[in-house]
Design a protein around this motif. Structure first.
Motif, PDB file in Angstrom:
ATOM      1  N   MET A   1      71.270  48.770  25.182  1.00  0.00           N
ATOM      2  CA  MET A   1      70.024  48.903  24.500  1.00  0.00           C
ATOM      3  C   MET A   1      70.362  49.669  23.608  1.00  0.00           C
ATOM      4  N   PHE A   2      69.991  49.433  22.182  1.00  0.00           N
ATOM      5  CA  PHE A   2      70.476  49.669  20.737  1.00  0.00           C
ATOM      6  C   PHE A   2      69.015  50.049  19.933  1.00  0.00           C
ATOM      7  N   THR A   3      69.111  50.876  19.141  1.00  0.00           N
ATOM      8  CA  THR A   3      67.662  50.835  18.212  1.00  0.00           C
ATOM      9  C   THR A   3      68.387  50.765  17.209  1.00  0.00           C
ATOM     10  N   GLY A   4      68.828  49.736  16.749  1.00  0.00           N
ATOM     11  CA  GLY A   4      69.875  49.540  15.313  1.00  0.00           C
ATOM     12  C   GLY A   4      69.404  50.890  13.860  1.00  0.00           C
ATOM     13  N   ILE A   5      69.640  52.617  14.695  1.00  0.00           N
ATOM     14  CA  ILE A   5      69.413  53.332  14.241  1.00  0.00           C
ATOM     15  C   ILE A   5      71.220  53.668  13.742  1.00  0.00           C
ATOM     16  N   ILE A   6      72.093  53.327  12.942  1.00  0.00           N
ATOM     17  CA  ILE A   6      73.899  53.557  12.633  1.00  0.00           C
ATOM     18  C   ILE A   6      73.853  54.957  13.000  1.00  0.00           C
TER      19      ILE A   6
ATOM     20  N   GLY B   1      63.981  54.773  17.106  1.00  0.00           N
ATOM     21  CA  GLY B   1      63.386  55.066  14.753  1.00  0.00           C
ATOM     22  C   GLY B   1      63.286  53.417  14.754  1.00  0.00           C
ATOM     23  N   GLY B   2      64.417  52.715  15.117  1.00  0.00           N
ATOM     24  CA  GLY B   2      64.960  51.113  14.748  1.00  0.00           C
ATOM     25  C   GLY B   2      63.807  50.052  15.294  1.00  0.00           C
ATOM     26  N   HIS B   3      64.200  49.468  16.271  1.00  0.00           N
ATOM     27  CA  HIS B   3      63.805  48.462  17.275  1.00  0.00           C
ATOM     28  C   HIS B   3      64.566  48.101  18.234  1.00  0.00           C
ATOM     29  N   LEU B   4      63.982  47.624  18.775  1.00  0.00           N
ATOM     30  CA  LEU B   4      64.767  46.816  20.570  1.00  0.00           C
ATOM     31  C   LEU B   4      66.080  46.235  20.183  1.00  0.00           C
TER      32      LEU B   4
ATOM     33  N   ASP C   1      65.374  39.461  16.855  1.00  0.00           N
ATOM     34  CA  ASP C   1      64.114  40.031  17.513  1.00  0.00           C
ATOM     35  C   ASP C   1      64.138  39.949  18.716  1.00  0.00           C
ATOM     36  N   THR C   2      64.449  39.958  19.801  1.00  0.00           N
ATOM     37  CA  THR C   2      65.043  40.416  21.077  1.00  0.00           C
ATOM     38  C   THR C   2      63.233  39.355  21.429  1.00  0.00           C
ATOM     39  N   ILE C   3      62.395  40.304  20.843  1.00  0.00           N
ATOM     40  CA  ILE C   3      60.404  40.077  20.654  1.00  0.00           C
ATOM     41  C   ILE C   3      60.375  38.987  21.007  1.00  0.00           C
TER      42      ILE C   3
ATOM     43  N   VAL D   1      58.529  36.044  23.715  1.00  0.00           N
ATOM     44  CA  VAL D   1      57.423  35.099  22.823  1.00  0.00           C
ATOM     45  C   VAL D   1      57.879  33.707  23.041  1.00  0.00           C
ATOM     46  N   GLU D   2      58.987  33.389  21.971  1.00  0.00           N
ATOM     47  CA  GLU D   2      59.477  31.559  22.046  1.00  0.00           C
ATOM     48  C   GLU D   2      59.549  30.804  23.426  1.00  0.00           C
ATOM     49  N   ARG D   3      60.226  31.722  24.270  1.00  0.00           N
ATOM     50  CA  ARG D   3      60.430  31.168  25.911  1.00  0.00           C
ATOM     51  C   ARG D   3      59.461  30.742  26.516  1.00  0.00           C
ATOM     52  N   MET D   4      58.271  32.103  26.608  1.00  0.00           N
ATOM     53  CA  MET D   4      57.420  31.722  27.187  1.00  0.00           C
ATOM     54  C   MET D   4      55.783  30.572  26.897  1.00  0.00           C
TER      55      MET D   4
END
Length: 203
Positions: A1-6, A95-98, A184-186, A190-193
């Motif tokens: 996983m990453f944060t999107g903060i380069i 600092g960013g998002h997942l 966004d992974t989240i 949510v769409e899957r659920m």
């Protein structure tokens, strides 16, 4: 996983065709390249790739046909500047998002407008991804965690502050340039659920 903060901008120094796949050598420009180990994951322009060889501050990565077909990797050439971020650890600040590093699609820059010291960019993305995009939600573009300013049909806009323009390759983007998009992974979970309930209500 990453944060999107380069963390840095790297450069492609070699590109090789290997039985349909691609192999790249990338100069990382990390401040502490000695921390990179064989088998580590590095997001390069938002694409999660595995380090297969290390030579000083340069790394080799192999890219599969699937990744070549669904990302901007095929356009990388010697000299191409790439946004780099090593995989996060449990001690890192989010600092960013997942960000998973699994690119959903290729987007296209359709507008770039100055806004004081910042710049407003508009990106066209596949319509099927728009259900995962919300105003003030998160989007990953070339590995950079950004906030969606607005959206119309299949176009979204983001604001890039001076720091992002200077410290990522997005500062060099022009109209019609292509980018890697990860929603966004989240939002996907949510769409899957919700899908079974939405299907039932429409029956």
């Amino acid at each position: 996983m990453f944060t999107g903060i380069i963390q840095t901008i790297g450069q492609v120094t070699d590109k090789q065709q290997q039985s349909g796949d691609l192999k790249f050598t990338v100069k990382t420009n990390f401040s502490q390249p000695e921390k990179i180990r064989l088998g580590d994951s590095i997001a390069m322009d938002g694409v999660c790739l595995t380090v297969t060889n290390i030579s000083q501050d340069a790394v080799d990565v192999d890219v599969s046909v699937e990744t070549v077909n669904k990302t901007t990797v095929s356009s990388w050439q010697v000299g191409t500047a790439l946004n780099l971020e090593p995989a996060m650890t449990l001690q890192d600040q989010l600092g960013g998002h997942l960000v998973s590093g699994h690119v959903d699609a290729i987007g296209r820059c359709v507008a770039r407008v100055p806004s004081a010291r910042s710049a407003i960019f508009e990106f066209e993305i596949p319509m099927e991804l728009m259900k995962f995009v919300v105003t003030k939600g998160s989007i990953t573009i070339n590995g950079v965690s950004l906030t969606v300013n607005s959206m119309t049909e299949n176009v979204l806009s983001v604001n890039l502050v001076p720091h992002t323009l200077q410290h990522t390759n997005l500062g060099g983007l022009q109209v019609n340039d292509t980018v890697n998009i990860e929603v966004d992974t989240i939002a996907r979970y949510v769409e899957r659920m919700l899908q079974p309930h939405l299907t039932h209500s429409m029956a």
